[in-house]
Design a protein around this motif. Structure first.
Motif, PDB file in Angstrom:
ATOM      1  N   PHE A  43       0.408  -8.783  75.305  1.00 58.27           N
ATOM      2  CA  PHE A  43       1.402  -9.464  76.120  1.00 58.27           C
ATOM      3  C   PHE A  43       0.786  -9.853  77.462  1.00 58.27           C
ATOM      4  O   PHE A  43      -0.189  -9.242  77.915  1.00 58.27           O
ATOM      5  N   SER A  44       1.358 -10.852  78.096  1.00 54.99           N
ATOM      6  CA  SER A  44       0.973 -11.165  79.465  1.00 54.99           C
ATOM      7  C   SER A  44       1.554 -10.096  80.385  1.00 54.99           C
ATOM      8  O   SER A  44       2.443  -9.326  80.009  1.00 54.99           O
ATOM      9  N   LYS A  45       1.047 -10.024  81.610  1.00 54.37           N
ATOM     10  CA  LYS A  45       1.459  -8.981  82.549  1.00 54.37           C
ATOM     11  C   LYS A  45       2.954  -9.038  82.825  1.00 54.37           C
ATOM     12  O   LYS A  45       3.529 -10.110  83.025  1.00 54.37           O
ATOM     13  N   LYS A  46       3.583  -7.868  82.802  1.00 54.82           N
ATOM     14  CA  LYS A  46       4.994  -7.722  83.127  1.00 54.82           C
ATOM     15  C   LYS A  46       5.131  -6.746  84.296  1.00 54.82           C
ATOM     16  O   LYS A  46       4.175  -6.097  84.708  1.00 54.82           O
ATOM     17  N   ASP A  47       6.348  -6.612  84.796  1.00 52.52           N
ATOM     18  CA  ASP A  47       6.579  -5.656  85.872  1.00 52.52           C
ATOM     19  C   ASP A  47       6.570  -4.220  85.355  1.00 52.52           C
ATOM     20  O   ASP A  47       6.088  -3.304  86.032  1.00 52.52           O
ATOM     21  N   THR A  48       7.101  -4.028  84.123  1.00 51.71           N
ATOM     22  CA  THR A  48       7.349  -2.681  83.625  1.00 51.71           C
ATOM     23  C   THR A  48       6.866  -2.516  82.196  1.00 51.71           C
ATOM     24  O   THR A  48       7.008  -3.422  81.369  1.00 51.71           O
ATOM     25  N   LEU A  49       6.300  -1.345  81.918  1.00 54.15           N
ATOM     26  CA  LEU A  49       6.030  -0.919  80.546  1.00 54.15           C
ATOM     27  C   LEU A  49       6.805   0.370  80.326  1.00 54.15           C
ATOM     28  O   LEU A  49       6.573   1.374  81.003  1.00 54.15           O
ATOM     29  N   SER A  50       7.764   0.351  79.386  1.00 58.15           N
ATOM     30  CA  SER A  50       8.567   1.528  79.064  1.00 58.15           C
ATOM     31  C   SER A  50       8.139   2.060  77.708  1.00 58.15           C
ATOM     32  O   SER A  50       8.083   1.308  76.729  1.00 58.15           O
ATOM     33  N   LEU A  51       7.873   3.355  77.676  1.00 58.93           N
ATOM     34  CA  LEU A  51       7.321   3.973  76.477  1.00 58.93           C
ATOM     35  C   LEU A  51       8.151   5.196  76.117  1.00 58.93           C
ATOM     36  O   LEU A  51       8.396   6.061  76.966  1.00 58.93           O
ATOM     37  N   GLU A  52       8.600   5.251  74.859  1.00 60.24           N
ATOM     38  CA  GLU A  52       9.339   6.408  74.369  1.00 60.24           C
ATOM     39  C   GLU A  52       8.602   6.974  73.165  1.00 60.24           C
ATOM     40  O   GLU A  52       8.420   6.289  72.159  1.00 60.24           O
ATOM     41  N   THR A  53       8.155   8.215  73.278  1.00 62.05           N
ATOM     42  CA  THR A  53       7.406   8.837  72.183  1.00 62.05           C
ATOM     43  C   THR A  53       8.017  10.189  71.847  1.00 62.05           C
ATOM     44  O   THR A  53       8.784  10.755  72.623  1.00 62.05           O
ATOM     45  N   MET A  54       7.650  10.701  70.675  1.00 62.41           N
ATOM     46  CA  MET A  54       8.033  12.052  70.320  1.00 62.41           C
ATOM     47  C   MET A  54       7.043  12.607  69.309  1.00 62.41           C
ATOM     48  O   MET A  54       6.110  11.912  68.894  1.00 62.41           O
ATOM     49  N   GLY A  55       7.211  13.873  68.953  1.00 62.89           N
ATOM     50  CA  GLY A  55       6.266  14.476  68.035  1.00 62.89           C
ATOM     51  C   GLY A  55       4.929  14.709  68.699  1.00 62.89           C
ATOM     52  O   GLY A  55       4.841  14.996  69.888  1.00 62.89           O
ATOM     53  N   ASN A  56       3.854  14.555  67.925  1.00 63.52           N
ATOM     54  CA  ASN A  56       2.502  14.811  68.420  1.00 63.52           C
ATOM     55  C   ASN A  56       1.757  13.532  68.777  1.00 63.52           C
ATOM     56  O   ASN A  56       0.533  13.476  68.698  1.00 63.52           O
ATOM     57  N   THR A  57       2.479  12.502  69.161  1.00 64.99           N
ATOM     58  CA  THR A  57       1.839  11.247  69.546  1.00 64.99           C
ATOM     59  C   THR A  57       0.925  11.455  70.751  1.00 64.99           C
ATOM     60  O   THR A  57       1.311  12.047  71.746  1.00 64.99           O
ATOM     61  N   LYS A  58      -0.300  10.950  70.632  1.00 70.42           N
ATOM     62  CA  LYS A  58      -1.251  10.969  71.744  1.00 70.42           C
ATOM     63  C   LYS A  58      -1.279   9.583  72.373  1.00 70.42           C
ATOM     64  O   LYS A  58      -1.323   8.579  71.675  1.00 70.42           O
ATOM     65  N   VAL A  59      -1.288   9.540  73.694  1.00 70.91           N
ATOM     66  CA  VAL A  59      -1.221   8.270  74.412  1.00 70.91           C
ATOM     67  C   VAL A  59      -2.380   8.197  75.396  1.00 70.91           C
ATOM     68  O   VAL A  59      -2.568   9.100  76.220  1.00 70.91           O
ATOM     69  N   TYR A  60      -3.161   7.112  75.311  1.00 67.86           N
ATOM     70  CA  TYR A  60      -4.272   6.856  76.222  1.00 67.86           C
ATOM     71  C   TYR A  60      -3.946   5.583  77.002  1.00 67.86           C
ATOM     72  O   TYR A  60      -3.763   4.513  76.406  1.00 67.86           O
ATOM     73  N   ILE A  61      -3.868   5.686  78.329  1.00 65.97           N
ATOM     74  CA  ILE A  61      -3.538   4.542  79.184  1.00 65.97           C
ATOM     75  C   ILE A  61      -4.687   4.296  80.149  1.00 65.97           C
ATOM     76  O   ILE A  61      -5.135   5.204  80.843  1.00 65.97           O
ATOM     77  N   THR A  62      -5.161   3.045  80.179  1.00 71.39           N
ATOM     78  CA  THR A  62      -6.268   2.657  81.059  1.00 71.39           C
ATOM     79  C   THR A  62      -5.871   1.415  81.842  1.00 71.39           C
ATOM     80  O   THR A  62      -5.279   0.485  81.288  1.00 71.39           O
ATOM     81  N   GLY A  63      -6.193   1.396  83.132  1.00 73.45           N
ATOM     82  CA  GLY A  63      -5.926   0.218  83.943  1.00 73.45           C
ATOM     83  C   GLY A  63      -7.039  -0.803  83.844  1.00 73.45           C
ATOM     84  O   GLY A  63      -8.183  -0.477  83.524  1.00 73.45           O
ATOM     85  N   SER A  64      -6.708  -2.076  84.109  1.00 78.25           N
ATOM     86  CA  SER A  64      -7.702  -3.146  84.037  1.00 78.25           C
ATOM     87  C   SER A  64      -7.299  -4.302  84.942  1.00 78.25           C
ATOM     88  O   SER A  64      -6.184  -4.370  85.443  1.00 78.25           O
ATOM     89  N   ASN A  65      -8.241  -5.225  85.123  1.00 76.40           N
ATOM     90  CA  ASN A  65      -7.982  -6.447  85.888  1.00 76.40           C
ATOM     91  C   ASN A  65      -7.774  -7.657  84.986  1.00 76.40           C
ATOM     92  O   ASN A  65      -7.830  -8.797  85.443  1.00 76.40           O
ATOM     93  N   SER A  66      -7.522  -7.426  83.709  1.00 77.81           N
ATOM     94  CA  SER A  66      -7.481  -8.522  82.739  1.00 77.81           C
ATOM     95  C   SER A  66      -6.229  -9.386  82.844  1.00 77.81           C
ATOM     96  O   SER A  66      -6.228 -10.538  82.411  1.00 77.81           O
ATOM     97  N   GLY A  67      -5.140  -8.838  83.391  1.00 76.26           N
ATOM     98  CA  GLY A  67      -3.893  -9.592  83.432  1.00 76.26           C
ATOM     99  C   GLY A  67      -3.124  -9.544  82.131  1.00 76.26           C
ATOM    100  O   GLY A  67      -2.096 -10.208  81.987  1.00 76.26           O
ATOM    101  N   LYS A  68      -3.582  -8.744  81.170  1.00 73.55           N
ATOM    102  CA  LYS A  68      -2.923  -8.641  79.870  1.00 73.55           C
ATOM    103  C   LYS A  68      -2.590  -7.184  79.559  1.00 73.55           C
ATOM    104  O   LYS A  68      -3.303  -6.266  79.961  1.00 73.55           O
ATOM    105  N   ILE A  69      -1.502  -7.017  78.815  1.00 73.17           N
ATOM    106  CA  ILE A  69      -1.145  -5.708  78.273  1.00 73.17           C
ATOM    107  C   ILE A  69      -1.608  -5.676  76.825  1.00 73.17           C
ATOM    108  O   ILE A  69      -1.186  -6.503  76.009  1.00 73.17           O
TER     109      ILE A  69
END
Length: 312
Positions: A43-69
């Motif tokens: 996706f193109s850059k937005k104001d907000t990313l909302s994430l809902e997880t449960m169980g044993n989900t592993k989440v890796y989040i990294t910042g970038s200058n790409s302008g894309k999600i």
């Protein structure tokens, strides 16, 4: 904690209104005994990313200058477990759904081998919530908020605002800068090379809180552990500001390398209620304080029956 977890599970089962489901590309590959699937979204850059997880989900989040999600999901396909990505004008919503939820099945057994790898542009607001999760956040500039029943968080090289509210929390923050608000009933909070330049608070009921600083704080800092150790380590940096230590007179300890300017005893509400007759009763507390250099910022270390400790 059971009430918190149940509330979060019910919340996850509600669909977000007014949004459309985004179709994703799906790639399948064979692993021994299980089928691994991969889904990707961009996706193109937005104001907000909302994430809902449960169980044993592993989440890796990294910042970038790409302008894309960019989002990659790796998971074992199960008929009752689905991830959905939805896009609105201002945000992206990524949600784990359990179909035909079984209330007698432990929540942690859902999404057992699911992994989310997310790259986001700097400056976004990331909101995460659910019953449980495991997160690694690295190299991100922006705002991170998480509300979970239980979870593990590893945060490195983050600049901005971090807000974690969990019943059970294991958190480690390294080489990061900004304002921090971490709170849990059970678990430990540890930091290394932390720069506090916004009002910050670290507190837990049963666990250890150890704040190791990269420099002297630039804003007010609160560190508390009700029944364990609450410690701030300046690591040789200038110790300046107004320092206040609070501990129960019967059981708490205060440790400081500097002499106190003021020492007093005061009454406050009992924190441990053994019977209903305890409500409204008071306990004796010690409050000790000193000022070195400027009277700001204010650094508060508080415990009930644990240790409140300042290290140079």
């Amino acid at each position: 904690m059971e009430t918190i977890s149940r509330t979060l599970i019910i919340k996850l089962l509600l669909l977000l209104p007014g949004t459309g489901i985004i179709l994703s590309s799906t790639v399948s590959a064979k692993l021994p005994f299980r089928e691994l699937k991969e889904e990707t979204w961009q996706f193109s850059k937005k104001d907000t990313l909302s994430l809902e997880t449960m169980g044993n989900t592993k989440v890796y989040i990294t910042g970038s200058n790409s302008g894309k999600i960019e989002i990659k999901l790796l998971y074992i396909d199960k008929p009752n477990e689905k991830f959905e990505a939805k896009e609105t004008q201002g945000g992206i919503y990524l949600k784990a759904n359990i179909l035909n939820y079984n209330p007698h099945k432990p929540t942690q057994t859902y999404f057992e081998e699911s992994t989310l790898i997310i790259t986001v542009p700097h400056g976004m607001y990331i909101s995460c919530n659910g019953s449980s999760g495991e997160f690694e956040v690295n190299g991100f500039i922006g705002f991170l908020k998480a509300v979970y029943g239980q979870g593990r968080f590893s945060i490195r090289n983050v600049v901005g605002s971090v807000n974690l509210q969990l019943a059970m929390l294991e958190a480690k923050i390294q080489h990061s800068k900004g304002s921090f608000n971490l709170s849990s009933g059970i678990g430990s909070i540890r930091t290394k090379d932390l720069t506090v330049n916004g009002k910050s608070s670290f507190s837990t009921g049963m666990g250890i809180v150890k704040i190791s600083l990269a420099r002297e704080p630039e804003a007010d800092l609160y560190v508390g552990s009700s029944f364990n150790k609450a410690q701030v380590n300046f690591n040789g940096h200038p110790v300046t500001g107004c320092f206040e230590f609070i501990a129960m007179a019967d059981g708490g300890r205060i440790i400081s390398p500097f002499k106190f300017d003021i020492e007093e005893t005061f009454l406050d509400d009992i924190k441990n209620y053994n019977t209903s007759s305890d409500f409204g009763k008071k306990d004796d507390y010690f409050r000790k304080s000193f000022i070195r250099g400027d009277s700001k910022p204010k650094i508060t270390l508080k415990t009930l029956t644990g240790i409140a400790k300042l290290s140079r």
